[in-house]
Design an enzyme around this catalytic site. Structure first.
Site, short mmCIF file in Angstrom:
data_model
loop_
_atom_site.label_atom_id
_atom_site.label_comp_id
_atom_site.label_asym_id
_atom_site.label_seq_id
_atom_site.Cartn_x
_atom_site.Cartn_y
_atom_site.Cartn_z
N HIS A 9 0.83 -1.21 0.00
CA HIS A 9 0.00 0.00 0.00
C HIS A 9 0.86 1.27 0.00
CE1 HIS A 9 1.11 0.68 4.17
NE2 HIS A 9 0.90 -0.62 4.36
N ARG A 60 -5.78 1.27 4.11
CA ARG A 60 -4.57 1.70 3.39
C ARG A 60 -4.37 0.88 2.12
NH1 ARG A 60 -3.12 -0.66 8.34
NH2 ARG A 60 -1.55 -2.31 8.28
N GLU A 84 -3.08 -7.59 7.04
CA GLU A 84 -1.77 -7.64 7.70
C GLU A 84 -1.84 -8.44 8.99
OE1 GLU A 84 1.30 -7.94 7.72
OE2 GLU A 84 2.15 -5.92 7.52
#
Length: 179
Positions: A9, A60, A84
């Protein structure tokens, strides 16, 4: 040849502040939006043969994917397995902290209420196995995170523990992998 593309990102405020974002949902900075648009234009310029963008549900990554898709016209779809790693007690702490650097070599530690690196690898490897099975029909761009980049890279290349812990890519850097 069948390929897979991966990008991280765009920049976030916690990237600027050198904090661990992990599973915390942190938005892009103005520069992060610009990086994502520049990547979209670069994908067009290089005529990369990408059929679909899969992106992490964190803002993001989803905003980065939205910019790329808007510029290139490549369809996008959220893939929850690209989220993540949850770094537990290390979320929002300094990325270059001595304790965190040591923690990155603890592959079966939950870090309090987080996710082990082995569990992370399992979900990403399962996804990559599925994408490999479709590789003759479709080329994907994964839009995700630095921690995910390590696991993706380790799927394609052998890495020692220290090399794995130190691996990373820049915001909106694109990598190509061959199945």
């Amino acid at each position: 040849m069948a390929y897979l593309y991966f990008t991280r990102h765009g920049q976030t405020i916690w990237n600027v502040e050198n904090k661990i974002c992990g599973a915390t949902d942190i938005a892009l900075t103005e520069l992060g939006h610009k990086q994502a648009m520049e990547l979209g234009n670069e994908i067009l310029k290089q005529s990369l043969p990408i059929d679909e963008i899969l992106y992490s549900p964190l803002i993001r990554a989803s905003e980065t994917a939205r910019h790329i898709s808007g510029i290139t016209g490549i369809p996008m779809r959220m893939e929850p397995r690209l989220k993540e790693q949850n770094f537990g007690r290390y979320e929002a702490t300094p990325r270059d902290g001595r304790e965190f650097k040591e923690m990155e070599t603890h592959f079966v530690d939950h870090f309090g209420n987080g996710e082990t690196m082995l569990h992370l690898a399992q979900r990403i490897y399962n996804l990559l196995d599925e994408l490999r099975a479709q590789a003759d029909e479709k080329t994907f761009l994964l839009v995700a995170h630095n921690g995910i980049s390590r696991v993706v890279h380790s799927y394609f290349y052998d890495m020692e523990n220290e090399e794995y812990a130190a691996f990373g890519i820049k915001n909106c850097e694109i990598r190509r992998y061959e199945f």
